[in-house]
Design an enzyme around this catalytic site. Sequence first.
Site, short mmCIF file in Angstrom:
data_model
loop_
_atom_site.label_atom_id
_atom_site.label_comp_id
_atom_site.label_asym_id
_atom_site.label_seq_id
_atom_site.Cartn_x
_atom_site.Cartn_y
_atom_site.Cartn_z
N ASP A 146 84.64 49.69 44.03
CA ASP A 146 83.33 50.33 44.02
C ASP A 146 82.34 49.59 44.91
O ASP A 146 81.52 50.20 45.61
CB ASP A 146 82.80 50.47 42.59
N TYR A 197 99.96 58.14 43.18
CA TYR A 197 100.49 59.36 43.78
C TYR A 197 101.98 59.53 43.57
O TYR A 197 102.51 60.65 43.66
CB TYR A 197 100.19 59.37 45.28
N ASP A 206 93.22 55.84 50.31
CA ASP A 206 92.99 57.24 50.68
C ASP A 206 91.49 57.51 50.73
O ASP A 206 90.96 58.09 51.68
CB ASP A 206 93.67 58.13 49.64
N ASP A 218 88.90 57.63 54.32
CA ASP A 218 88.11 58.83 54.64
C ASP A 218 86.64 58.48 54.77
O ASP A 218 85.94 59.02 55.65
CB ASP A 218 88.31 59.88 53.55
N LYS A 251 90.70 46.78 41.68
CA LYS A 251 89.84 46.99 40.51
C LYS A 251 90.33 46.03 39.41
O LYS A 251 90.66 46.44 38.29
CB LYS A 251 89.91 48.45 40.06
#
Length: 360
Positions: free
Chosen positions: A227, A146, A251, A255, A195
């Site tokens: 994942d 970001y 993020d 959620d 990852k």
Amino acid sequence: MKLNIGIIKGDGIGPEIVTEAVKVLDRVAEKYGHICEYTELLLGGASIDVHGVPLTDDTIRKAKSCDAVLMGSIGGDAKTSPWYQLEPSKRPEAGLLKIRKSLNLFANLRPAVLYDELKGACPLKESITKGGFDMMIMRELTGGLYFGERRTVEENGIMTAYDSLTYNEVEIRRIAKRAFDIALKRRKKVTSVDKANVLDSSRLWRKVVDEVAKDYPEVELSHMLVDNCAMQLVRDPGQFDVILTENMFGDILSDEASMVTGSIGMLASASLNETKFGLYEPSGGSAPDIAGKGIANPIATILSAALMLRFSFDLDAEADAVEAAVEKVLKEGYRTIDIMSEGRQQVGTAQMGDLISSYI
């Protein structure tokens, strides 16, 4: 103890839910012998209306002079609000990004708790959620994709976009240390999510987290690919205590975790810097459609105030008292409209604040 607290009431339902959190803080101060001093600050649409910008340098200066800041929700209806006719850099949410960066709020804490009294709202099977769950997602907030360099160019007649994901060991180490410190106050288990099978940034992340773990022998550390973590959150959320991860993964996962609790109106959050300073806010939005109706759920903001007592002021007993009061209100069957179910008593925003305050 004197608690110097900045108050950002914000937009939409923000002023209503912050008022109830302040009510609870005042009750805590009365019972435990503290003094709360409040400094009102403007951010978001409320600041645009007064100053023409979502965040002023003076507000940043005043926020820095506080021990912690409690904030309501920011923003409005993107279709109807004049704030969203402005260029993106002058809209309410731009103030949020700026204050996080200005205050160096690199560590975002998102607790996700399934209360037994609200288990019916959880979309997962009861066999999966039996016994509830209580996890803390630690998201790095000021680095990664970001905040990396980005550009869109035309190459050989084809539009091509570039986004860079960068982390250095200092950024990783400071969020990792914060996660392990918080795990010490909980069940002493950290799951670091990355990852590392693909990304160099994740391989560095894993290396630094392993180094930090050596200073916390009493905390159990495990690593999990992002994942797999997304899958495990819906397969067995109770396995998690503290989830530590980078900005974009955090993020997405936070959620997801908010949805498996069944009610975003119950979810607090905190953003911390390298000192005890933190910015505390509910995870939900400003809900302009119900603003001023007295029906908004203030519990997420009240629980954010409990996080503030715990992490900025080291007042664990006081934080425990607030959280216990919330749980007692739920056990006795009181609900705001967003968490209402058959056989429960519906109450408004102010009455919910009164009830929680009375149980402290």
